[in-house]
Design an enzyme around this catalytic site. Structure first.
Site, PDB file in Angstrom:
ATOM      1  N   LYS A  57       0.848  -0.881  -0.060  1.00 39.27           N
ATOM      2  CA  LYS A  57       0.116   0.308   0.330  1.00 39.27           C
ATOM      3  C   LYS A  57       1.337   1.380   0.423  1.00 39.27           C
ATOM      4  O   LYS A  57       0.685   1.768  -0.922  1.00 39.27           O
ATOM      5  CB  LYS A  57      -1.299   0.387   1.237  1.00 39.27           C
TER       6      LYS A  57
ATOM      7  N   ASP B  80      -6.263   0.897   1.555  1.00 40.98           N
ATOM      8  CA  ASP B  80      -5.957   1.464   2.072  1.00 40.98           C
ATOM      9  C   ASP B  80      -7.762   0.850   3.375  1.00 40.98           C
ATOM     10  O   ASP B  80      -8.167   0.462   2.553  1.00 40.98           O
ATOM     11  CB  ASP B  80      -5.702   2.495   2.755  1.00 40.98           C
TER      12      ASP B  80
END
Length: 218
Positions: free
Chosen positions: A121, A139
């Site tokens: 991420k 996220d």
């Protein structure tokens, strides 16, 4: 409504109503953003922005941060989540930057993930925000609302969500789409109680339309 129609409607609304969508983390260069994103894991951007000015002033370059100890860094970041681990990650990240990348933040996702504290991420955030690469960072907000809206179909992992979004969103829109979804999840489509009445994409939302049908039947 087909998946293609849902994506088209959602993208069109965001393009027309949110033509500018950017990270809320405050930074001045790729190194600072990398620090901020590492710190933002399971922590709010607001909290991160409160502590980074002093941190950036104390350690303005990878060389400065690499020369520090985790204990020194901890004193600047102790109010964020998991400060012990993050202080170790930040020092390790800076040292790896110098040892493997001449102190320069790399642009490739695979290289970014070699840095301590940088998962997929975070790597996708840096690649898309700094280098405008066609990457989708997932996220908790993106993961949650993608399933709720119906952009994904009960995805079990962030990677599964990422692959679905990348498949259905035009590549050149991926960097801004990441921010569309994060900010929408943060301010409109909240976890406990989504504010559907203020949501511009509700005509295309699987959750909203399902609830509307249920309410009509009661």
């Amino acid at each position: 409504m087909t998946t293609k129609e849902r994506y088209a409607g959602v993208i069109k609304w965001f393009q027309e109503n949110k033509p500018i969508a950017e990270t809320e983390l405050q930074y001045h260069d790729p190194f600072q953003l990398l620090i901020a994103v590492i710190l933002s894991a399971q922590c709010t951007d607001k909290r991160v922005n409160m502590i980074t000015p002093a941190l950036f002033e104390a350690f303005p370059t990878p060389q400065d941060l690499a020369a520090a100890t985790p204990e020194e860094v901890y004193t600047y970041i102790k109010s964020v989540s998991y400060p012990n681990n993050k202080s170790k990650h930040l020092v390790g990240m800076a040292r790896t930057l110098i040892e493997q990348f001449n102190g320069v933040v790399p642009s490739e996702i695979e290289d970014l993930q070699k840095l301590p504290g940088v998962g997929r991420k975070t790597a996708n955030v840096i690649a898309s925000v700094v280098f405008n690469k066609e990457a989708m960072a997932v996220d908790t907000h993106v993961f949650r609302i993608s399933n709720r809206i119906g952009l994904t179909n009960h995805s079990k992992t962030p990677l599964e969500t990422e692959k679905t979004l990348v498949k259905n969103i035009p590549g050149h829109l991926l960097p801004i789409a990441h921010h569309w979804l994060i900010l929408h999840g943060r301010y409109i489509c909240m976890a406990r109680k989504p504010n559907c009445l203020e949501c511009g994409i509700r005509p295309y939302c699987k959750y909203y339309n399902h609830n509307q049908k249920n309410n009509a039947e009661e």
